[in-house]
Design a protein around this motif. Sequence first.
Motif, PDB file in Angstrom:
ATOM      1  N   VAL A 248       0.866  -1.174   0.000  1.00 21.97           N
ATOM      2  CA  VAL A 248       0.000   0.000   0.000  1.00 21.97           C
ATOM      3  C   VAL A 248       0.904   1.226   0.000  1.00 21.97           C
ATOM      4  O   VAL A 248       2.005   1.198   0.558  1.00 21.97           O
ATOM      5  CB  VAL A 248      -0.958   0.034   1.213  1.00 21.97           C
ATOM      6  CG1 VAL A 248      -1.903  -1.142   1.192  1.00 21.97           C
ATOM      7  CG2 VAL A 248      -0.184   0.094   2.515  1.00 21.97           C
ATOM      8  N   ALA A 249       0.454   2.280  -0.658  1.00 25.97           N
ATOM      9  CA  ALA A 249       1.138   3.564  -0.581  1.00 25.97           C
ATOM     10  C   ALA A 249       0.417   4.416   0.452  1.00 25.97           C
ATOM     11  O   ALA A 249      -0.817   4.381   0.544  1.00 25.97           O
ATOM     12  CB  ALA A 249       1.144   4.259  -1.932  1.00 25.97           C
ATOM     13  N   PHE A 306       1.940   4.644  -7.821  1.00 30.39           N
ATOM     14  CA  PHE A 306       0.599   4.141  -7.516  1.00 30.39           C
ATOM     15  C   PHE A 306       0.179   2.929  -8.357  1.00 30.39           C
ATOM     16  O   PHE A 306      -0.480   2.027  -7.829  1.00 30.39           O
ATOM     17  CB  PHE A 306      -0.430   5.254  -7.645  1.00 30.39           C
ATOM     18  CG  PHE A 306      -0.338   6.329  -6.576  1.00 30.39           C
ATOM     19  CD1 PHE A 306       0.546   6.203  -5.504  1.00 30.39           C
ATOM     20  CD2 PHE A 306      -1.134   7.464  -6.639  1.00 30.39           C
ATOM     21  CE1 PHE A 306       0.638   7.196  -4.528  1.00 30.39           C
ATOM     22  CE2 PHE A 306      -1.064   8.451  -5.663  1.00 30.39           C
ATOM     23  CZ  PHE A 306      -0.159   8.315  -4.615  1.00 30.39           C
ATOM     24  N   PRO A 307       0.527   2.863  -9.652  1.00 27.87           N
ATOM     25  CA  PRO A 307       0.103   1.673 -10.413  1.00 27.87           C
ATOM     26  C   PRO A 307       0.717   0.372  -9.891  1.00 27.87           C
ATOM     27  O   PRO A 307       0.218  -0.712 -10.220  1.00 27.87           O
ATOM     28  CB  PRO A 307       0.592   1.983 -11.839  1.00 27.87           C
ATOM     29  CG  PRO A 307       0.660   3.466 -11.903  1.00 27.87           C
ATOM     30  CD  PRO A 307       1.117   3.876 -10.535  1.00 27.87           C
ATOM     31  N   ARG A 308       1.763   0.467  -9.078  1.00 22.74           N
ATOM     32  CA  ARG A 308       2.417  -0.735  -8.555  1.00 22.74           C
ATOM     33  C   ARG A 308       1.979  -1.044  -7.126  1.00 22.74           C
ATOM     34  O   ARG A 308       2.584  -1.880  -6.462  1.00 22.74           O
ATOM     35  CB  ARG A 308       3.938  -0.570  -8.630  1.00 22.74           C
ATOM     36  CG  ARG A 308       4.437  -0.369 -10.055  1.00 22.74           C
ATOM     37  CD  ARG A 308       5.935  -0.346 -10.147  1.00 22.74           C
ATOM     38  NE  ARG A 308       6.551  -1.605  -9.710  1.00 22.74           N
ATOM     39  CZ  ARG A 308       7.860  -1.841  -9.761  1.00 22.74           C
ATOM     40  NH1 ARG A 308       8.678  -0.918 -10.255  1.00 22.74           N
ATOM     41  NH2 ARG A 308       8.349  -2.990  -9.335  1.00 22.74           N
ATOM     42  N   CYS A 309       0.924  -0.364  -6.666  1.00 24.05           N
ATOM     43  CA  CYS A 309       0.483  -0.524  -5.281  1.00 24.05           C
ATOM     44  C   CYS A 309      -0.894  -1.184  -5.207  1.00 24.05           C
ATOM     45  O   CYS A 309      -1.734  -1.040  -6.103  1.00 24.05           O
ATOM     46  CB  CYS A 309       0.437   0.839  -4.580  1.00 24.05           C
ATOM     47  SG  CYS A 309       2.084   1.565  -4.354  1.00 24.05           S
ATOM     48  N   ALA A 327      -4.440   5.608 -11.677  1.00 22.86           N
ATOM     49  CA  ALA A 327      -3.662   4.387 -11.518  1.00 22.86           C
ATOM     50  C   ALA A 327      -4.534   3.151 -11.377  1.00 22.86           C
ATOM     51  O   ALA A 327      -4.030   2.023 -11.452  1.00 22.86           O
ATOM     52  CB  ALA A 327      -2.755   4.516 -10.293  1.00 22.86           C
ATOM     53  N   GLY A 328      -5.832   3.338 -11.153  1.00 23.04           N
ATOM     54  CA  GLY A 328      -6.719   2.202 -10.949  1.00 23.04           C
ATOM     55  C   GLY A 328      -6.534   1.538  -9.600  1.00 23.04           C
ATOM     56  O   GLY A 328      -6.897   0.378  -9.407  1.00 23.04           O
ATOM     57  N   ALA A 329      -5.990   2.288  -8.630  1.00 27.08           N
ATOM     58  CA  ALA A 329      -5.755   1.752  -7.288  1.00 27.08           C
ATOM     59  C   ALA A 329      -6.898   2.153  -6.364  1.00 27.08           C
ATOM     60  O   ALA A 329      -7.343   3.304  -6.385  1.00 27.08           O
ATOM     61  CB  ALA A 329      -4.435   2.278  -6.725  1.00 27.08           C
TER      62      ALA A 329
END
Length: 408
Positions: A248-249, A306-309, A327-329
């Motif tokens: 999580v960010a 964000f896209p990697r979270c 980012a779709g998060a």
Amino acid sequence: MRTAILAFGTRGDVVPLTGLARRLQSDGAEVVLAAQAPYRDEVVGAGVAYAPLPKDTRAETLASPAAQALVDGAKPRPSKEALEEMREGLRGVGRAMAAAADGADVLLLEGPVGALLGRHVAAALGVPSAGVMFQPASPTGDFSPPALGVRSYGRLGNRFVWWAGGFAERVYAPVVAELRADLGLPARPTRAERTRTWPVLYPFSEHILPRPADWPPHLRVTGYLRPEPVGTLGPDLAAFLSDGPPPVAVTLGSTATANGAALSSMIAEATAAAGVRAVVQRGWAGLEPEGENVFVVDEVPHSLLFPRCAAVVHHCGAGTTAATLRAGAPSIPVPGIMDQPFWARRLHLSGAATAPLPRHALTVDGLTAALRTVGEHRAAAEGLGEKLRAEDGAGRAAAAITDLFQPS
């Protein structure tokens, strides 16, 4: 067309405008973006000419007990001391805006300070202007002013609250009077200034907030702006991201709270209890949570992180909200003041976020529970992200500017 963008505010007020500036440049415009010194490198790094505006909002807020009482919710209404600090914080800004705008054909005035001071600068220079507002600032019956919370008073009541809220600008009347005198303008705005229709661009997405049907045509919703990415993740952060499941960010952005230590402790406890990894941005709050699965960073481009979270815990500033959605998060909203509760509610209503956890009432148990359930919102967040990535907010804003100001 020589265009000056005047953006007095925090990173979320400035950095998205680099995307608009670059689009205008690609269409042949000469663009200068005026902002406070802490954002110079990001403006220049994006390939945009920079002009200075005075003050350092972060340093001034951290140095002011009165300002921090407002940020932390200890005093929901500003004290006399805070009001005077607010006025002092804008003295000299209008003059710097006029210097930055010298020679411009069009002024784009970001946010409430741009509207408050920049319109007098435009009048003195005799050039047209438009607002660029990241949160609704025009009366509507659909909702009350975002800065006043999320309560609705019905269509007539909401419009009354918008009308009454306009008197808040009187706080800055002495600053405006000083600026008009400096610019050689009459003490009071002329009838032409008062009655002129002023166009405003709203760079948010109608997928998150539908355009109010009672807004007149000169108020245009264009879609989110994408900042020009400046910087990298860095090798250490990239290695952490690759060395386990998506974390999580956690970011509170430009939240200059005095409660950074307590928030850091809550973040460390909650992420450990939920069994998740976390990338935590220090930000203005100075977050420094400790833990084996916690990685603390300074500023990194949200478009890369964000896209990697797996999810983003954030304060729901307009810029961070846009980056998270794109980012779709899924989000865990931790709103504080001003328009943050408004965007937190819109995120939750969209299905892309858990129920908001107001920062002043945040607990370890509440944050832990949200971390455990936020995955339920991923499908909705990914669907919205796909829609938002297909939008061309900068292109629509640039087309609106051309339509408004370039002769046919």
